[in-house]
Design a protein around this motif. Structure first.
Motif, PDB file in Angstrom:
ATOM      1  N   SER A 225       0.885  -1.173   0.148  1.00  0.00           N
ATOM      2  CA  SER A 225       0.135   0.093  -0.060  1.00  0.00           C
ATOM      3  C   SER A 225       0.842   1.251  -0.171  1.00  0.00           C
ATOM      4  CB  SER A 225      -0.891  -0.080   1.229  1.00  0.00           C
ATOM      5  OG  SER A 225      -0.170  -0.194   2.458  1.00  0.00           O
ATOM      6  N   GLN A 226       2.051   1.417   0.778  1.00  0.00           N
ATOM      7  CA  GLN A 226       2.820   2.341   0.877  1.00  0.00           C
ATOM      8  C   GLN A 226       3.473   2.650  -0.696  1.00  0.00           C
ATOM      9  OE1 GLN A 226       5.729   2.109   3.701  1.00  0.00           O
ATOM     10  NE2 GLN A 226       4.362   1.297   5.240  1.00  0.00           N
ATOM     11  N   GLY A 228       2.094   1.709  -3.669  1.00  0.00           N
ATOM     12  CA  GLY A 228       1.150   2.006  -4.717  1.00  0.00           C
ATOM     13  C   GLY A 228       1.235   1.505  -6.018  1.00  0.00           C
ATOM     14  N   LEU A 245      -5.734  -5.938   1.491  1.00  0.00           N
ATOM     15  CA  LEU A 245      -5.166  -6.186   0.302  1.00  0.00           C
ATOM     16  C   LEU A 245      -5.963  -7.200  -0.553  1.00  0.00           C
ATOM     17  CD1 LEU A 245      -1.487  -6.298   1.602  1.00  0.00           C
ATOM     18  CD2 LEU A 245      -2.682  -4.134   0.248  1.00  0.00           C
ATOM     19  N   GLU A 299      -5.023  -0.107   8.425  1.00  0.00           N
ATOM     20  CA  GLU A 299      -4.728   0.517   7.161  1.00  0.00           C
ATOM     21  C   GLU A 299      -3.356   0.397   6.518  1.00  0.00           C
ATOM     22  OE1 GLU A 299      -5.341   4.417   8.481  1.00  0.00           O
ATOM     23  OE2 GLU A 299      -7.583   4.399   8.273  1.00  0.00           O
ATOM     24  N   GLN A 300      -2.405   0.060   7.421  1.00  0.00           N
ATOM     25  CA  GLN A 300      -0.853  -0.076   6.692  1.00  0.00           C
ATOM     26  C   GLN A 300      -0.679  -1.534   6.601  1.00  0.00           C
ATOM     27  OE1 GLN A 300       1.865   2.690   7.850  1.00  0.00           O
ATOM     28  NE2 GLN A 300       0.580   3.868   9.118  1.00  0.00           N
ATOM     29  N   ALA A 301      -1.559  -2.117   6.598  1.00  0.00           N
ATOM     30  CA  ALA A 301      -1.289  -3.904   6.498  1.00  0.00           C
ATOM     31  C   ALA A 301      -0.413  -4.479   7.551  1.00  0.00           C
ATOM     32  CB  ALA A 301      -0.967  -4.196   4.972  1.00  0.00           C
TER      33      ALA A 301
END
Length: 334
Positions: A225-226, A228, A245, A299-301
């Motif tokens: 996610s970071q 992208g 995810l 949110e940051q997995a």
């Protein structure tokens, strides 16, 4: 949430000795003043949260999320500092020589603290030299390629690796780390030979991938996610797809039973009194229940974990058996 059993122990002769010398707990927190244990007055000064990796990686992100709440729970300022090197080994080696008073604690990762002493003559510490306080999160391994790579799927990756044995490079955070053993597991399961390239942390591994210095990265789920649209995640090492995810397939669903990653927590020197260890563990447990932190983890997995001192030892022994089996079959155990 896993239940945390009380790490019951009496400070005993250690506490008596500390009380007699007046040097316990770093600033008056040790000993048995007024009949209490070493943790009664702990902490009485600033604490140092040391990370044995570069700034910018998963350990750093986690510590920054914890810092303010941890200071609130412990009633003292918590300073974050860094001591990278050797995939964490430099810091953990130094931790064994730090004062066992609880005022300095260090991020510690599984499987790193298992694999490094097992496979390196120069690790500078043994797993048992680190007294684990708490394990608060985990991050599954994830295989990433640059967004413009011709590799679209795990099958593409394996096919390319088989066509060029030993030529493909896979970067990762640290030597004898979760990323390293994840790469070894993939080699073993898929019958391929890719070369693992260690970096001092995620903060340096990612630029190597984006700069074309490695063909792929065995990194961690938060990087998906970071980073992208800069990368393509072709597999994540979980049993089922991660809720955060949903578009990233697992190794399992693509025919390879690779389920592994890094567990992160903190450790102190082995002689640190048990009641101080428990006070720190209680603080991290409370921080792990903070709604804002829980949301940020999701949110940051990051995967929220709650292993107290005893549970951390049990998990360490469980994972050690898995890694010993793999490394023995690969003839990598000295």
């Amino acid at each position: 949430m896993k239940s945390r059993r009380t790490f019951a122990s009496i400070v005993g002769m250690i506490a008596v000795a500390l009380a007699a010398t007046g040097c316990g707990g770093g600033g008056g927190g040790g000993g048995e003043a007024g009949g209490g244990g070493a943790a009664d007055e702990f902490p009485q000064k600033r604490l140092e949260y040391i990370l044995p990796f570069d700034a910018g990686g998963e350990s750093d992100i986690t510590a920054r999320l914890q810092q303010e709440k941890l200071a609130e729970v412990l009633g003292q300022t918590v300073n974050i500092s860094y001591k990278p090197g050797g995939g964490g080994a430099l810091g953990w080696s130094e931790l064994t020589r730090m004062a066992p008073d609880g005022y300095k604690f260090m991020g510690s990762n599984l499987p790193h603290i298992i694999l490094q002493p097992m496979l390196r003559d120069d690790a500078g510490y043994e797993t048992e030299d680190l007294k684990q306080v708490y394990i608060f999160q985990s991050t599954p391994n994830a295989l990433l390629v640059p967004a413009d790579s011709d590799i679209q799927t795990l099958d593409d990756f394996i096919e390319a690796a088989k066509a060029n044995p030993g030529a493909m490079s896979v970067g990762g955070s640290g030597d004898f780390s979760a990323n390293h053993i994840g790469t070894l597991m993939l080699n073993d399961m898929a019958g391929i030979d890719v070369t693992y390239t260690p970096f001092s942390g995620t903060g340096t591994a990612v630029p190597a991938l984006l700069g074309g210095h490695v063909d792929a990265l065995m990194s961690y789920s938060p990087q998906i996610s970071q980073l992208g649209d800069q990368v393509r995640a072709i597999a994540v090492a979980t049993e089922e797809r991660m809720p955060g995810l949903p578009d990233v397939p697992t190794f399992v669903e693509q025919g390879h039973d690779l389920v592994d990653g890094a567990y992160r927590g903190v450790s102190v020197p082995t002689d640190t009194p048990d009641d101080i260890v428990q006070k720190l563990a209680d603080a991290f447990e409370e921080v792990n229940q903070d709604p804002e932190l829980v949301t940020a983890f999701e949110e940051q997995a990051f995967v929220l974990e709650n292993y107290g001192p005893e549970e951390a030892i049990e998990l360490t022994e469980e994972r050690k058996a898995v890694y010993e089996d793999l490394l023995t079959r690969l003839e990598l155990v000295p």
